[in-house]
Design a protein around this motif. Structure first.
Motif, short mmCIF file in Angstrom:
data_model
loop_
_atom_site.label_atom_id
_atom_site.label_comp_id
_atom_site.label_asym_id
_atom_site.label_seq_id
_atom_site.Cartn_x
_atom_site.Cartn_y
_atom_site.Cartn_z
N ASP A 168 -8.72 -7.38 -7.54
CA ASP A 168 -7.66 -6.47 -7.12
C ASP A 168 -7.65 -6.43 -5.60
O ASP A 168 -8.67 -6.09 -5.01
CB ASP A 168 -7.90 -5.08 -7.71
CG ASP A 168 -6.78 -4.11 -7.38
OD1 ASP A 168 -5.62 -4.56 -7.31
OD2 ASP A 168 -7.07 -2.91 -7.18
N PRO A 169 -6.53 -6.82 -4.96
CA PRO A 169 -5.24 -7.21 -5.53
C PRO A 169 -5.29 -8.58 -6.18
O PRO A 169 -6.25 -9.34 -5.98
CB PRO A 169 -4.32 -7.22 -4.31
CG PRO A 169 -5.21 -7.50 -3.15
CD PRO A 169 -6.52 -6.86 -3.48
N PRO A 170 -4.24 -8.90 -6.95
CA PRO A 170 -4.19 -10.20 -7.63
C PRO A 170 -4.24 -11.37 -6.64
O PRO A 170 -3.90 -11.23 -5.47
CB PRO A 170 -2.84 -10.17 -8.37
CG PRO A 170 -2.53 -8.72 -8.52
CD PRO A 170 -3.09 -8.06 -7.29
N ARG B 27 -23.07 -18.20 4.49
CA ARG B 27 -23.63 -16.85 4.61
C ARG B 27 -22.50 -15.86 4.86
O ARG B 27 -21.54 -16.15 5.57
CB ARG B 27 -24.62 -16.78 5.79
CG ARG B 27 -25.81 -17.73 5.63
CD ARG B 27 -26.72 -17.31 4.47
NE ARG B 27 -27.72 -18.31 4.18
CZ ARG B 27 -27.74 -19.08 3.09
NH1 ARG B 27 -26.81 -18.98 2.18
NH2 ARG B 27 -28.71 -19.95 2.89
N GLU B 28 -22.66 -14.68 4.28
CA GLU B 28 -21.67 -13.63 4.50
C GLU B 28 -21.66 -13.21 5.96
O GLU B 28 -22.71 -12.97 6.55
CB GLU B 28 -21.98 -12.43 3.62
CG GLU B 28 -20.99 -11.30 3.78
CD GLU B 28 -21.27 -10.10 2.89
OE1 GLU B 28 -20.88 -8.99 3.29
OE2 GLU B 28 -21.88 -10.27 1.80
N THR B 29 -20.46 -13.09 6.53
CA THR B 29 -20.33 -12.65 7.92
C THR B 29 -19.51 -11.38 8.06
O THR B 29 -19.60 -10.70 9.08
CB THR B 29 -19.69 -13.75 8.80
OG1 THR B 29 -18.39 -14.06 8.28
CG2 THR B 29 -20.57 -14.98 8.84
N GLU B 30 -18.68 -11.07 7.04
CA GLU B 30 -17.79 -9.93 7.18
C GLU B 30 -17.23 -9.54 5.82
O GLU B 30 -17.10 -10.37 4.94
CB GLU B 30 -16.65 -10.34 8.12
CG GLU B 30 -15.65 -9.28 8.44
CD GLU B 30 -14.55 -9.77 9.37
OE1 GLU B 30 -13.93 -8.91 10.01
OE2 GLU B 30 -14.31 -10.99 9.46
N ARG B 31 -16.89 -8.27 5.70
CA ARG B 31 -16.14 -7.78 4.55
C ARG B 31 -14.86 -7.16 5.08
O ARG B 31 -14.89 -6.41 6.05
CB ARG B 31 -16.95 -6.75 3.75
CG ARG B 31 -18.14 -7.39 3.07
CD ARG B 31 -18.92 -6.45 2.20
NE ARG B 31 -20.01 -7.20 1.58
CZ ARG B 31 -20.45 -6.99 0.36
NH1 ARG B 31 -19.94 -6.03 -0.37
NH2 ARG B 31 -21.43 -7.72 -0.13
N THR B 32 -13.75 -7.50 4.44
CA THR B 32 -12.45 -7.01 4.89
C THR B 32 -11.68 -6.46 3.70
O THR B 32 -11.99 -6.75 2.55
CB THR B 32 -11.63 -8.13 5.56
OG1 THR B 32 -11.49 -9.22 4.64
CG2 THR B 32 -12.31 -8.62 6.83
N ALA B 33 -10.64 -5.69 4.02
CA ALA B 33 -9.79 -5.10 2.99
C ALA B 33 -8.37 -5.63 3.14
O ALA B 33 -7.86 -5.79 4.25
CB ALA B 33 -9.78 -3.58 3.13
N HIS B 34 -7.74 -5.90 2.00
CA HIS B 34 -6.33 -6.25 2.01
C HIS B 34 -5.53 -5.01 2.43
O HIS B 34 -5.98 -3.87 2.26
CB HIS B 34 -5.87 -6.70 0.62
CG HIS B 34 -6.31 -8.08 0.27
ND1 HIS B 34 -7.59 -8.40 -0.11
CD2 HIS B 34 -5.60 -9.24 0.25
CE1 HIS B 34 -7.66 -9.69 -0.36
NE2 HIS B 34 -6.47 -10.22 -0.15
N LYS B 35 -4.34 -5.23 2.93
CA LYS B 35 -3.47 -4.14 3.36
C LYS B 35 -3.26 -3.16 2.21
O LYS B 35 -2.98 -3.55 1.08
CB LYS B 35 -2.13 -4.70 3.83
CG LYS B 35 -1.22 -3.66 4.40
CD LYS B 35 0.05 -4.26 4.95
CE LYS B 35 0.91 -3.16 5.51
NZ LYS B 35 2.08 -3.69 6.19
N GLY B 36 -3.45 -1.89 2.54
CA GLY B 36 -3.26 -0.84 1.55
C GLY B 36 -4.51 -0.46 0.76
O GLY B 36 -4.47 0.43 -0.07
#
Length: 162
Positions: A38-40, A139-148
């Motif tokens: 989520d989101p698709p 390697r993981e460098t960041e976590r981000t969120a989709h708009k909304g």
């Protein structure tokens, strides 16, 4: 793990015209994500036309078994790294090293263009993908969120090399 003997990795030719097959492959490979992420997936917005346009801006590799398209990956060249998008392998033959060999082609391309890293994003819910990319040296460098969204929805992973 080596590539099955009857599978070859090739760079997409300029006169490529089998976009309907690539689109169908991506949709089959990404179908397991429906109802999980989520989101698709943005794969639902792909069309033959925008794949064709994407190939004008990006490099693509195909995995071919005889003449059947069984894998693909699209690569965007950035200043210091390559960005991997839409890595897909035919679901019935995943786990045989095809994705690994497609990613090796990406790494070879990065080195030949003097890039120092490869970057990609994977969805937060897809822990199997996180583990698979970690096994390839990402390697993981960041976590981000989709708009909304007020929570992380994607993980950025990076593989650096010299």
């Amino acid at each position: 793990m080596s590539l099955p003997a009857d599978v070859s990795i090739v760079q997409l030719a300029a006169d490529f015209d089998r976009w309907d097959e690539v689109l169908a492959l991506v949709m089959r490979a990404f179908a397991f994500m429906d109802g999980v992420i989520d989101p698709p997936s943005s794969a639902h917005r792909l069309t033959v036309e925008n794949l064709r346009a994407r190939a004008l801006e990006e490099t693509a590799f195909l995995a071919l078994k005889e003449n059947e398209i069984v894998g693909c990956v699209f690569i965007l060249k950035r200043a210091d790294e390559l960005y991997v998008g839409k890595l897909a392998v035919e679901p019935g033959i995943q786990g045989q090293g095809i994705g690994k060999q497609l990613m090796q082609a990406v790494e070879d391309l990065a080195r030949s263009h003097n890039r120092t890293a490869i970057e990609l994003q994977t969805r937060i819910e897809l822990t199997g993908n996180h583990a698979a990319f970690a096994r390839l040296g990402f390697r993981e460098t960041e976590r981000t969120a989709h708009k909304g969204y007020d929570r992380p929805t994607s993980i950025t992973m990076r593989k650096a090399f010299s």
